[in-house]
Design an enzyme around this catalytic site. Structure first.
Site, PDB file in Angstrom:
ATOM      1  N   CYS A 144     -19.764  -8.513   4.393  1.00  0.00           N
ATOM      2  CA  CYS A 144     -19.698  -9.031   5.753  1.00  0.00           C
ATOM      3  C   CYS A 144     -18.343  -9.194   6.134  1.00  0.00           C
ATOM      4  O   CYS A 144     -17.907  -9.124   7.384  1.00  0.00           O
ATOM      5  CB  CYS A 144     -20.452 -10.045   6.406  1.00  0.00           C
ATOM      6  SG  CYS A 144     -22.391  -9.706   6.355  1.00  0.00           S
ATOM      7  N   SER A 204       0.750  -1.232   0.032  1.00  0.00           N
ATOM      8  CA  SER A 204      -0.002   0.056  -0.085  1.00  0.00           C
ATOM      9  C   SER A 204       0.976   1.335  -0.050  1.00  0.00           C
ATOM     10  O   SER A 204       0.623   2.344  -0.679  1.00  0.00           O
ATOM     11  CB  SER A 204      -1.020   0.002   1.403  1.00  0.00           C
ATOM     12  OG  SER A 204      -1.870  -1.234   1.322  1.00  0.00           O
ATOM     13  N   GLY A 234       6.165  -7.816   0.602  1.00  0.00           N
ATOM     14  CA  GLY A 234       6.942  -9.015   0.996  1.00  0.00           C
ATOM     15  C   GLY A 234       5.805 -10.177   1.684  1.00  0.00           C
ATOM     16  O   GLY A 234       6.452 -11.340   1.503  1.00  0.00           O
ATOM     17  N   ASN A 250      -6.475  -9.100  -7.127  1.00  0.00           N
ATOM     18  CA  ASN A 250      -6.373  -9.768  -5.634  1.00  0.00           C
ATOM     19  C   ASN A 250      -7.439 -10.750  -5.311  1.00  0.00           C
ATOM     20  O   ASN A 250      -7.118 -11.573  -4.581  1.00  0.00           O
ATOM     21  CB  ASN A 250      -6.231  -8.797  -4.460  1.00  0.00           C
ATOM     22  CG  ASN A 250      -7.196  -7.866  -4.809  1.00  0.00           C
ATOM     23  OD1 ASN A 250      -7.491  -7.129  -5.656  1.00  0.00           O
ATOM     24  ND2 ASN A 250      -7.702  -7.706  -3.489  1.00  0.00           N
TER      25      ASN A 250
END
Lengths: 139, 396
Positions: free
Chosen positions: B327, B74, B203, B154
């Protein structure tokens, strides 16, 4: 996210799952778009809820709150069932994560929705007794 | 059926491997020098950091001077996007192109920049979760500062046509960044050959520890400094280097990027067996292109049930998995990725992601394929949505 042991218990071994074929009141609340639907079946005899069953599409908290709500109203009078609040369901489950509180509101409203149906079937206007049923907000 | 423990969520994170841990450990208690110190203990730490940098560079086909260590994927995304935006705004370029199904590290950064007066174009993806490079070409304008498109998604694991997108960007003289957090170690990457200007990696997705990542920045691109302070990371990102983590990342990426094809050849048939096995359950669908996807990723929607319940049930059976349900995200909306490929809300709520590696055994797969149908049946039995579907009623 942390669920209490009690929530996990009611999720993995939900009480009162299923349908009541000759139910006296059936209520449904929520929509699949939001990810939660609860359907509640009540058997009512002389103003007493003799049986309660549910079917739920939803997360762990939705299943657990449905399960707990049915447990809390079984054997109780309609008046007592109408007093069931979502807070009571949350408390009985030893708490819910903040983002899951809405599930307990659904459980409360599912009970009211089933009672509303019961009165409608009796030819009685449910509104003055049960009040408005709050559908969850659209997202 | 004997209960097993199966970790099938490697896209979320991975265990630090023994090999990685063993090169990290000395840096905690013995080789603990500050890499900026003049004495041997410090110089050794510096040398180890630089060796790790060489390994990361080698894995990507980059020059070590083009690698900057960060704390996570990020951070790398934020630096690349906000840094480029700041740099290009000075030239009057305030338009950014990205896709609708990026990781939140990219999407929320772009949304932040919109509030700062930048304009962002969100390229759609098709029903198979793939971006059409021509859509990128058509979106590029005179004032486009950056194109940022993820290498592999992802959630659904689809691999994007990165080389083609990069070629278009080069032709149009627009910088190109890719979030390759999910791709590194699973697909062959060569930043020079593929024409990638900036690339983010993490990593902990490749058996290094959590809290370390890197950003590749092609030579010639001068991003603004991310952290002002000392001279670490060529003064671009100050702060004492996390030497054990960096050393671990170096070893981890070296291992992950060796034998990529061989590992894929082992894991792909296992993954396919899981896909075919789960798709035997009625009212299921595979999300994302079957072939252009990460070798270990599968994402399947199971109608009539909700994802979090499914995950909890799987957890009770010892299986760690992930979902695109609302959720599990803490919000009430299901995964933006699943919605972007055209899934209806109620279907997106009931999705399952498994991300496996080559070490998964045939017995593990047998077990998963035994547990999932049982759990699905149980949840469907108590689902009013399933009941409606079976009665042919409309699901609202």
């Amino acid at each position: 996210m942390m669920y209490s042991e009690k929530v996990l218990d009611h999720f993995s071994n939900p009480r009162n799952v299923g349908e009541i074929e000759d139910a006296d009141g059936v209520g449904e609340i929520g929509n699949a778009k939001c990810g939660d639907i609860m359907k509640m079946y009540l058997k009512i005899d002389n103003g007493i809820i003799t049986d309660a069953k549910f079917k739920t599409f939803g997360c762990g908290a939705a299943v657990a709150t449905s399960s707990m709500a049915t447990e809390l109203i079984k054997g109780k009078s309609i008046d007592d069932a109408l007093k069931l609040t979502n807070d009571a369901v949350v408390e009985a489950l030893d708490g819910l994560p903040a983002v899951k509180i809405h599930c307990s509101v659904l459980a409360e409203q599912a009970v009211r929705s089933a009672l509303s149906d019961y009165y409608t079937r009796q030819g009685i206007d449910p509104l003055p007794i049960v009040g408005e049923i709050k559908e969850p907000e659209e997202h | 059926m004997e209960k097993r423990f199966i970790y099938a969520d490697n896209a979320a994170t991975t265990a630090v491997s023994e090999e990685v841990l063993s090169v990290m450990l000395p840096h905690f208690t013995k080789a603990y020098g500050n890499a900026s110190s003049i004495y041997k203990l410090g110089r050794d730490a510096q040398a180890d950091v630089e060796m790790a940098r060489e390994k990361v560079a080698a894995a990507l086909g980059a020059d070590p001077k083009e690698i900057f260590f960060t704390s996570c994927g990020s951070e790398s995304d934020n630096w690349a996007i906000k840094g480029t935006a700041e740099m290009m705004a000075k030239k009057g370029k305030k338009h950014i192109i990205t896709s609708v199904f990026e990781h939140h590290a990219v999407l929320h950064t772009c949304e932040y920049l919109e509030k700062q007066g930048f304009e962002v174009t969100y390229i759609p993806v098709d029903s198979k979760g793939l971006i059409n490079p021509e859509d990128v070409r058509n979106a590029i304008r005179e004032d486009t500062a950056l194109v940022t498109i993820m290498y592999a998604n992802n959630e659904i694991g689809t691999i994007q046509p990165i080389e083609e997108i990069a070629a278009i960007c080069r032709e149009k003289k627009v910088l190109f960044h890719t979030d390759a957090v999910q791709a590194v170690g699973h697909v062959e990457i060569d930043v020079k050959k593929q024409g990638i200007d900036m690339l983010s990696l993490s990593g902990h997705k490749i058996h290094a520890q959590k809290g370390v990542g890197a950003l590749y920045v092609r030579k010639g691109i001068v991003l603004p400094n991310l952290i002002h302070g000392g001279g670490q990371e060529r003064s671009k990102r100050a702060g004492t280097e996390n030497v054990p983590a960096i050393v671990g990342l170096g070893r981890a990426i070296e291992i992950a990027c060796t034998d990529i094809a061989e590992k894929a050849a082992i894991v792909t048939p296992k993954r396919n067996r899981l896909i075919d096995g789960i798709l035997e359950i009625p009212y299921t669908r595979l999300n994302g292109d079957r072939d252009k996807r990460l070798p270990g990723n599968l994402n399947i929607s199971i109608e009539g049930i909700e994802g979090e319940s499914l995950l909890l049930m799987l957890d009770l059976n010892g299986i760690c998995a992930s979902s695109g349900s609302a959720c599990t995200s803490g919000s009430l909306d299901p995964s933006h990725v699943l919605l972007s490929i055209g899934l209806k809300h109620e279907v997106a709520h009931g999705s399952l992601r498994l991300s496996i590696e080559e070490d998964i055994t045939d017995e593990d797969i047998d077990y998963i394929l035994e547990v999932i149908p049982k759990v699905v049946e149980r949840l469907r039995e108590m689902s009013p949505v399933w009941e409606k579907m079976m009665n042919g009623e409309e699901v609202k």
